[in-house]
Design an enzyme around this catalytic site. Structure first.
Site, PDB file in Angstrom:
ATOM      1  N   GLY A   1       0.806  -1.228   0.000  1.00 53.09           N
ATOM      2  CA  GLY A   1       0.000   0.000   0.000  1.00 53.09           C
ATOM      3  C   GLY A   1       0.832   1.267   0.000  1.00 53.09           C
TER       4      GLY A   1
ATOM      5  N   SER B   1       0.262  -4.353   4.646  1.00 51.07           N
ATOM      6  CA  SER B   1       0.681  -4.666   6.016  1.00 51.07           C
ATOM      7  C   SER B   1       0.452  -3.471   6.929  1.00 51.07           C
ATOM      8  CB  SER B   1       2.169  -5.018   6.025  1.00 51.07           C
ATOM      9  OG  SER B   1       2.669  -4.922   7.328  1.00 51.07           O
TER      10      SER B   1
ATOM     11  N   VAL C   1       4.543  -2.934   8.189  1.00 56.52           N
ATOM     12  CA  VAL C   1       5.722  -2.540   7.396  1.00 56.52           C
ATOM     13  C   VAL C   1       5.493  -1.145   6.816  1.00 56.52           C
ATOM     14  CG1 VAL C   1       7.223  -3.179   5.458  1.00 56.52           C
ATOM     15  CG2 VAL C   1       6.021  -4.965   6.756  1.00 56.52           C
TER      16      VAL C   1
ATOM     17  N   VAL D   1       9.447   8.475   0.374  1.00 54.61           N
ATOM     18  CA  VAL D   1      10.251   9.646   0.008  1.00 54.61           C
ATOM     19  C   VAL D   1      10.091  10.068  -1.453  1.00 54.61           C
ATOM     20  CG1 VAL D   1      12.078   9.642   1.721  1.00 54.61           C
ATOM     21  CG2 VAL D   1      12.183   8.030  -0.186  1.00 54.61           C
TER      22      VAL D   1
ATOM     23  N   LYS E   1       6.577  21.842 -10.406  1.00 51.97           N
ATOM     24  CA  LYS E   1       7.963  21.530 -10.750  1.00 51.97           C
ATOM     25  C   LYS E   1       8.145  21.795 -12.242  1.00 51.97           C
ATOM     26  CE  LYS E   1      11.041  17.566 -11.322  1.00 51.97           C
ATOM     27  NZ  LYS E   1      11.223  16.113 -11.176  1.00 51.97           N
TER      28      LYS E   1
ATOM     29  N   LEU F   1       9.112  -0.388  -6.395  1.00 53.01           N
ATOM     30  CA  LEU F   1      10.443  -0.796  -5.937  1.00 53.01           C
ATOM     31  C   LEU F   1      10.632  -2.302  -5.995  1.00 53.01           C
ATOM     32  CD1 LEU F   1      10.636   1.624  -2.865  1.00 53.01           C
ATOM     33  CD2 LEU F   1      11.749   1.902  -5.094  1.00 53.01           C
TER      34      LEU F   1
ATOM     35  N   THR G   1      12.114   9.375 -11.752  1.00 53.01           N
ATOM     36  CA  THR G   1      11.450   8.552 -12.768  1.00 53.01           C
ATOM     37  C   THR G   1      10.616   7.404 -12.195  1.00 53.01           C
ATOM     38  OG1 THR G   1      13.597   7.473 -12.910  1.00 53.01           O
ATOM     39  CG2 THR G   1      13.003   8.947 -14.697  1.00 53.01           C
TER      40      THR G   1
ATOM     41  N   ILE H   1       8.056   6.931 -10.009  1.00 54.91           N
ATOM     42  CA  ILE H   1       6.578   6.931 -10.017  1.00 54.91           C
ATOM     43  C   ILE H   1       6.077   6.868 -11.463  1.00 54.91           C
ATOM     44  CG2 ILE H   1       4.507   8.236  -9.363  1.00 54.91           C
ATOM     45  CD1 ILE H   1       6.098   9.379  -6.992  1.00 54.91           C
TER      46      ILE H   1
HETATM   47  P1  FAD Z   1       6.937   1.020  -0.551  1.00 54.84           P
HETATM   48  O1  FAD Z   1       6.635   2.437  -0.359  1.00 54.84           O
HETATM   49  O2  FAD Z   1       8.122   0.455   0.165  1.00 54.84           O
HETATM   50  O3  FAD Z   1       5.653   0.212  -0.112  1.00 54.84           O
HETATM   51  C1  FAD Z   1       5.689  -1.166   0.155  1.00 54.84           C
HETATM   52  C2  FAD Z   1       4.336  -1.604   0.677  1.00 54.84           C
HETATM   53  O4  FAD Z   1       4.340  -3.011   0.793  1.00 54.84           O
HETATM   54  C3  FAD Z   1       3.980  -1.057   2.057  1.00 54.84           C
HETATM   55  O5  FAD Z   1       2.623  -0.674   2.072  1.00 54.84           O
HETATM   56  C4  FAD Z   1       4.173  -2.249   2.983  1.00 54.84           C
HETATM   57  O6  FAD Z   1       3.337  -2.210   4.121  1.00 54.84           O
HETATM   58  C5  FAD Z   1       3.775  -3.373   2.034  1.00 54.84           C
HETATM   59  N1  FAD Z   1       4.291  -4.673   2.434  1.00 54.84           N
HETATM   60  C6  FAD Z   1       5.580  -5.062   2.559  1.00 54.84           C
HETATM   61  N2  FAD Z   1       5.635  -6.332   2.988  1.00 54.84           N
HETATM   62  C7  FAD Z   1       4.350  -6.760   3.097  1.00 54.84           C
HETATM   63  C8  FAD Z   1       3.751  -7.983   3.513  1.00 54.84           C
HETATM   64  N3  FAD Z   1       4.467  -9.030   3.901  1.00 54.84           N
HETATM   65  N4  FAD Z   1       2.399  -8.056   3.540  1.00 54.84           N
HETATM   66  C9  FAD Z   1       1.633  -6.997   3.159  1.00 54.84           C
HETATM   67  N5  FAD Z   1       2.163  -5.829   2.759  1.00 54.84           N
HETATM   68  C10 FAD Z   1       3.505  -5.716   2.738  1.00 54.84           C
HETATM   69  N6  FAD Z   1      10.315   8.259  -7.072  1.00 54.84           N
HETATM   70  C11 FAD Z   1       9.917   9.301  -7.796  1.00 54.84           C
HETATM   71  O7  FAD Z   1       9.128   9.147  -8.734  1.00 54.84           O
HETATM   72  N7  FAD Z   1      10.391  10.548  -7.525  1.00 54.84           N
HETATM   73  C12 FAD Z   1      11.288  10.779  -6.550  1.00 54.84           C
HETATM   74  O8  FAD Z   1      11.666  11.917  -6.331  1.00 54.84           O
HETATM   75  C13 FAD Z   1      11.775   9.682  -5.804  1.00 54.84           C
HETATM   76  N8  FAD Z   1      12.692   9.843  -4.831  1.00 54.84           N
HETATM   77  C14 FAD Z   1      13.132   8.751  -4.139  1.00 54.84           C
HETATM   78  C15 FAD Z   1      14.162   8.888  -3.209  1.00 54.84           C
HETATM   79  C16 FAD Z   1      14.664   7.782  -2.550  1.00 54.84           C
HETATM   80  C17 FAD Z   1      15.792   7.931  -1.590  1.00 54.84           C
HETATM   81  C18 FAD Z   1      14.095   6.501  -2.780  1.00 54.84           C
HETATM   82  C19 FAD Z   1      14.602   5.298  -2.050  1.00 54.84           C
HETATM   83  C20 FAD Z   1      13.073   6.368  -3.687  1.00 54.84           C
HETATM   84  C21 FAD Z   1      12.601   7.466  -4.387  1.00 54.84           C
HETATM   85  N9  FAD Z   1      11.604   7.339  -5.348  1.00 54.84           N
HETATM   86  C22 FAD Z   1      11.223   8.406  -6.088  1.00 54.84           C
HETATM   87  C23 FAD Z   1      10.959   6.058  -5.568  1.00 54.84           C
HETATM   88  C24 FAD Z   1       9.593   6.041  -4.910  1.00 54.84           C
HETATM   89  O9  FAD Z   1       9.728   6.368  -3.547  1.00 54.84           O
HETATM   90  C25 FAD Z   1       8.951   4.678  -5.050  1.00 54.84           C
HETATM   91  O10 FAD Z   1       8.997   4.266  -6.364  1.00 54.84           O
HETATM   92  C26 FAD Z   1       7.517   4.744  -4.622  1.00 54.84           C
HETATM   93  O11 FAD Z   1       7.406   5.288  -3.352  1.00 54.84           O
HETATM   94  C27 FAD Z   1       6.895   3.394  -4.666  1.00 54.84           C
HETATM   95  O12 FAD Z   1       7.281   2.602  -3.587  1.00 54.84           O
HETATM   96  P2  FAD Z   1       6.544   1.222  -3.436  1.00 54.84           P
HETATM   97  O13 FAD Z   1       5.092   1.487  -3.284  1.00 54.84           O
HETATM   98  O14 FAD Z   1       6.990   0.327  -4.516  1.00 54.84           O
HETATM   99  O15 FAD Z   1       7.155   0.620  -2.088  1.00 54.84           O
END
Ligand code: FAD
Length: 510
Positions: free
Chosen positions: A16, A42, A45, A50, A81, A341, A352, A354
Site C-alpha cells: 500500500g 501490512s 511494514v 520519500v 515543478k 520498488l 522517474t 513513479i
Molecule cells: P513502498 O513504499 O516500500 O511500499 C511497500 C508496501 O508493501 C507497504 O505498504 C508495505 O506495508 C507493504 N508490504 C511489505 N511487505 C508486506 C507484507 N508481507 N504483507 C503486506 N504488505 C507488505 N520516485 C519518484 O518518482 N520521484 C522521486 O523523487 C523519488 N525519490 C526517491 C528517493 C529515494 C531515496 C528513494 C529510495 C526512492 C525514491 N523514489 C522516487 C521512488 C519512490 O519512492 C517509489 O517508487 C515509490 O514510493 C513506490 O514505492 P513502493 O510502493 O513500490 O514501495
C-alpha cells in the site's frame, strides 16, 4: 493453468505504498466493473515514503483518474515543478562549480535548425543554454510558477510542468478515492505465498485472515519483492557496475522563508553523491543519495548535515534508507507483475520511479492477460519494461560519465563506471555532433532534446570533453542568432512578469 481464454476476474495488489495505491486506484478507474480489485497492505511494514518529485505525465494521470485538482493540491501539499536544477555537478575551466537545468521545455527551432546548434556555435554571452531560449531559470529566481492569473498577457500560457507531492498524503488520498470506487482494502500481513504445480501463485496466506486464493497478483511490496523475488525466485539484475549510489538518508526540513517556493527540484553534488531538495507547499523534502563504498553512514550524515547547515531543525536525525539498485530480470513472471520498488529501482536523480509505475499500469491494461497468462502477452509487457529501464539507466549514467569534478574519489570513480554499449556509442558520436532525433529512437521520457540539455548544460564542449567545433552541415547566421537571443530575452522578461507567484498561486489552487 486454466482453460483457454478464461478471463481474469480478480486482481490482488500486495502493498500500500505509492505503487500499490496508484495501481489499485488507476485500475479500479479503468477496468471493467466485473474485475474485482483488492489491495492487501501490512499494518506493520512502513512505506518508503520519500518519492515526492514527479515528471510531466503525472497531471495527465490524475486527470484520467478524475482526481479533483483542489483536493489534490490541498491534501498532498502539492507544488509545481518546472524541471530539475543540477547544482555543482560540473566545474568550469577554472575549477569553479556551476549550475544547469534539465527543463520541462523543448528548445525551439530557428528557421528549421534546433537552437542547440546555434548555441554551440556562437554561445549566448553570460546566459546558459536553457536561458538562451527559455524563461524557466528566471522564473525560478523570481519565485514564479508555470501558471498565470491572466493568461491573455502571458506569452507562454502553456508551460510544461510536473508536481512535487507529499508521498504519504498522496497514497492516502489515492486509497480513499480507490476504496470509494470499490477497491477492497485488506489490512493484514502476507506471511506466505502458495504456488500451484505450474509455479503460478495460487493463494496468499494472511496472518490474521488466513488463506486467500488469487488470480492476477501485482507485487508492490517495495524493495523486499515478496512475491516476484522471494516466492517466484526471479533473479535480480544488480546495477552496481553502472551506478555507485546504494544508500540514501532523508530529512524533511521547514522552509527557510515560507514565501519563497522554487518551482523545481534541485540536486546538489556533495562529496559522495548528491542531495535532493523537493520544495512542497508546507515543507521541503531533502535527502542525500550516496555510495557506501565511499562514505559510512556516519560520514555521509556529516556531509549532509554540513550541507543543510542551520536549515536542519535542531536535534533532527536523518532516516537512512538502503537502496537496492537494479531490477528484476523480468517485471512480469507467471501471474505476477511487479510494480514500483519490487520490480526495480534506479536512483532517483531524474524522479522517474513513479512514472515507471504509471507506465507499468498502462502497459498492463494494454496487455491484459487471460488466466493462461500467455507467454507472448508477458513478453510484450516485459519488452516495454526493458526499454524503459534501459532508457532511464542510460540517461542517469550520462550524468556521472560527463561529470568533471576531481575533488573527491567518488566523482572520479563515478566517471569511470561501466556504461552500456549503446551509451558508449552515443557518446562517441556526440563528441563530434549534438544528439539528433534519430539517435534515440522511440523515447518514453528522454528524447534527444534532453540529452542536448545535459551536454550543453554541463558545458562539455567548452571543457575539453568533445571537439570544440562540431560537425554540422547547415549554414548558421550569427546575426540571425543574435536577433533570436534579443527576442528571446524580451519574451522571457514578459513571461516572468506575467507568471503568478508560486506561493500565491498555490494558495488560490488550494
Ligand atoms: P513502498 O513504499 O516500500 O511500499 C511497500 C508496501 O508493501 C507497504 O505498504 C508495505 O506495508 C507493504 N508490504 C511489505 N511487505 C508486506 C507484507 N508481507 N504483507 C503486506 N504488505 C507488505 N520516485 C519518484 O518518482 N520521484 C522521486 O523523487 C523519488 N525519490 C526517491 C528517493 C529515494 C531515496 C528513494 C529510495 C526512492 C525514491 N523514489 C522516487 C521512488 C519512490 O519512492 C517509489 O517508487 C515509490 O514510493 C513506490 O514505492 P513502493 O510502493 O513500490 O514501495
Amino acid at each position: 493453468m486454466h482453460s483457454m481464454a478464461e478471463p481474469v476476474t480478480s486482481i490482488t495488489v500486495v502493498g500500500g505504498g505509492t505503487a500499490g495505491w496508484l495501481a489499485a486506484t488507476y485500475l479500479r478507474s479503468k477496468c471493467a466493473p466485473k474485475i474485482a480489485i483488492t489491495l492487501i497492505e501490512s499494518p506493520n511494514v512502513p512505506t518508503v515514503g520519500v518519492g515526492e518529485a514527479t515528471v510531466p505525465h503525472m497531471p495527465v494521470t490524475l486527470r484520467e483518474m478524475g482526481i479533483d485538482d483542489k483536493e489534490f493540491f490541498r491534501r498532498c501539499n502539492t507544488s509545481f515543478k518546472m524541471g530539475v536544477m543540477f547544482r555543482g555537478w560540473n566545474v568550469d575551466h577554472k575549477g569553479r562549480p556551476f549550475d544547469y537545468m534539465n527543463p520541462f521545455a523543448p528548445p525551439p527551432k530557428i528557421d528549421g535548425v534546433e537552437a542547440g546548434h546555434y548555441f554551440q556555435a556562437f554561445g549566448a554571452g553570460r546566459r546558459d543554454y536553457i536561458q538562451s531560449f527559455s524563461p524557466l531559470m528566471d522564473l525560478l529566481d523570481a519565485g514564479k510558477c508555470p501558471l498565470s492569473f491572466n493568461a491573455k498577457n502571458d506569452p507562454m500560457p502553456r508551460a510544461g510542468y510536473a508536481y512535487h507531492l507529499d508521498a504519504g498524503a498522496f497514497a492516502k488520498m489515492l486509497a480513499e478515492v480507490g476504496v470509494a470506487r470499490g477497491v477492497e482494502h485488506v489490512l493484514d500481513d502476507v506471511d506466505g505465498v502458495e504456488l500451484d504445480d505450474t509455479g503460478h501463485v495460487a493463494a496468499l496466506n494472511l496472518r490474521a485472515l488466513g488463506r486467500r486464493p488469487v488470480q492476477l497478483v501485482i507485487d508492490c511490496t517495495g524493495f523486499k519483492g515478496l512475491v516476484i523475488r522471494e516466492a517466484l525466485g526471479e533473479p535480480f539484475e544488480n546495477y552496481s557496475d553502472y551506478l555507485a549510489n546504494d544508500r540514501a538518508m532523508a530529512l524533511p526540513i521547514p522552509h527557510a522563508d515560507p514565501e519563497v517556493l522554487p518551482a523545481a527540484t534541485s540536486s546538489t553534488a556533495l562529496g559522495a553523491g548528491w542531495s535532493w531538495s523537493v520544495p512542497l507547499y508546507h515543507r521541503i523534502g531533502t535527502g542525500y543519495v550516496y555510495s557506501s563504498a565511499h562514505r559510512t553512514d556516519d560520514a555521509a550524515r556529516d556531509d549532509f548535515m554540513a550541507h543543510l547547515g542551520d536549515r536542519a531543525p535542531k536535534g533532527a536525525e536523518p532516516r537512512v534508507i538502503p537502496m537496492r539498485i537494479g531490477r528484476m530480470r523480468r517485471a512480469w513472471v507467471k501471474n505476477c507483475v511487479a510494480l514500483g520498488l519490487s520490480g526495480g529501482f534506479i536512483e532517483p536523480l531524474e524522479s522517474t520511479a513513479i512514472h515507471m509505475i504509471d507506465m507499468g499500469i498502462r502497459w498492463l491494461l494494454q496487455y491484459f492477460p487471460s488466466r493462461d497468462y500467455e507467454e507472448s502477452t508477458r513478453a510484450a509487457y516485459n519488452r516495454c519494461a526493458d526499454e524503459m529501464y534501459n532508457e532511464v539507466r542510460d540517461f542517469i549514467c550520462l550524468h556521472y560519465r560527463l561529470g568533471n569534478r576531481t575533488d573527491t574519489d567518488y566523482w572520479c570513480d563515478a566517471r569511470g563506471l561501466k556504461i552500456t554499449d549503446r551509451l558508449e556509442g552515443w557518446l562517441d558520436l556526440w563528441q563530434r555532433q549534438l544528439p539528433v532525433e534519430m539517435d534515440i529512437g522511440r523515447a518514453n521520457l528522454f528524447d534527444h532534446n534532453t540529452f542536448q540539455a545535459v551536454l550543453l548544460g554541463k558545458r562539455v564542449y567548452e571543457n575539453g570533453w568533445g571537439a570544440a567545433r562540431l560537425n554540422r552541415s547547415f549554414a548558421l547566421s550569427e546575426k540571425r542568432w543574435k536577433a533570436f537571443l534579443r527576442d528571446s530575452a524580451a519574451r522571457n522578461m514578459a513571461v516572468v512578469k506575467a507568471k503568478a507567484d508560486h506561493r500565491r498561486a498555490l494558495r488560490v489552487l488550494r
